[in-house]
Design a protein around this motif. Sequence first.
Motif: not given
Length: 342
Positions: A177-186, A188-201
């Motif tokens: 579930k966390q990876l799915a959220k992370a991939q969505y953030q990658i 759609n970077p403009d839609r998610v303001k709070r960084r999810t667990r498995f995402v790094m800048e």
Amino acid sequence: IEEKIITFAKNNLNFDFSLVFYDVTTLYFESFKADELRKPGFSKDSKSNQPQVVIGLVVNRDGYPIKIEVFAGNTFEGHTMLPVIKKLQKDYGIDTLTVVADAAMLSFDNMRELEKAGLTYIVGARLGNIPTKQLQNISKGLNKTEGIYYRAGLPYGILICDYSKKRANKDRSDRKKQLAKAQYQIDNPDRVKRRTRFVMEEAKAIVKLNQELIEKDELREGIKGYYTNLEYTESSLIVARYKDLWNVEKSFRIAKSDLEMRPIYHFKEETIQAHILICFMALSVVKFMEIRTGKSIKSIIKLLKGVTDARLLNTITNEEIVLRSEISEEVKQLLHSMRPWY
């Protein structure tokens, strides 16, 4: 009252201070006005916008309450265990005591202070803070096998780990579930303001999956850790005693739900303390009933509500007669099992 409850536990439940369990919860107020005691903080009731108090509870292995303490609502739960346990030790002259607590209570300062006081502990370990190399050794040693234990002596205590297939399935599902959220953030970077667990800048405004963290999470899959200073106690017994910690959580559920301990409508510290004291007393009665009868408090209340009395008053003589409905064998056994309290 605390002394009477402890004496009762000694006389009727074979309590001897050798093993106690500690946990905390929060109680919120139907108010938005804070003061020195009622303060907003991390809420276990999802009421972070309302003031609360933090409650520390000590119970025996059966979940029977031994001690309760009240802290300001913004108190970090990891800072509550040491003062409660040391006060218990001082008040009752305890020489030998093992305290069991979850990972939220873990701090190496707490562990050192307990050792200085001559006390022993079993606490949950946060494996996320362990170096990758050691985590690899643990994973290799357990080899996804239930019923065996990894044990290592560390500078701040003995680390014991075990593996559970059920836990592994949950860990795997959570990571998916966390990876799915992370991939969505990658994507759609403009839609998610709070960084999810498995995402790094990786660079400014450029994000990617944190592969190192993912690999470490995979290594931890299904593994639970425990710290202790009980050097000569079997690993299986350490783990078994830690698993008894659910009894504190059960006592909190009874207090909050069956005894309606929350929300609190009082606003003066004196009345807040009185409310919590009354609930502590009620919890001691309820837990004894459950321990002695083997029934939940809900089923006990249901049985006792089936017993009805009729009070008849002779208005001429002022004599009162009480007529009771016939008591079933189940109720008789229930009352008999609660002796000598009943």
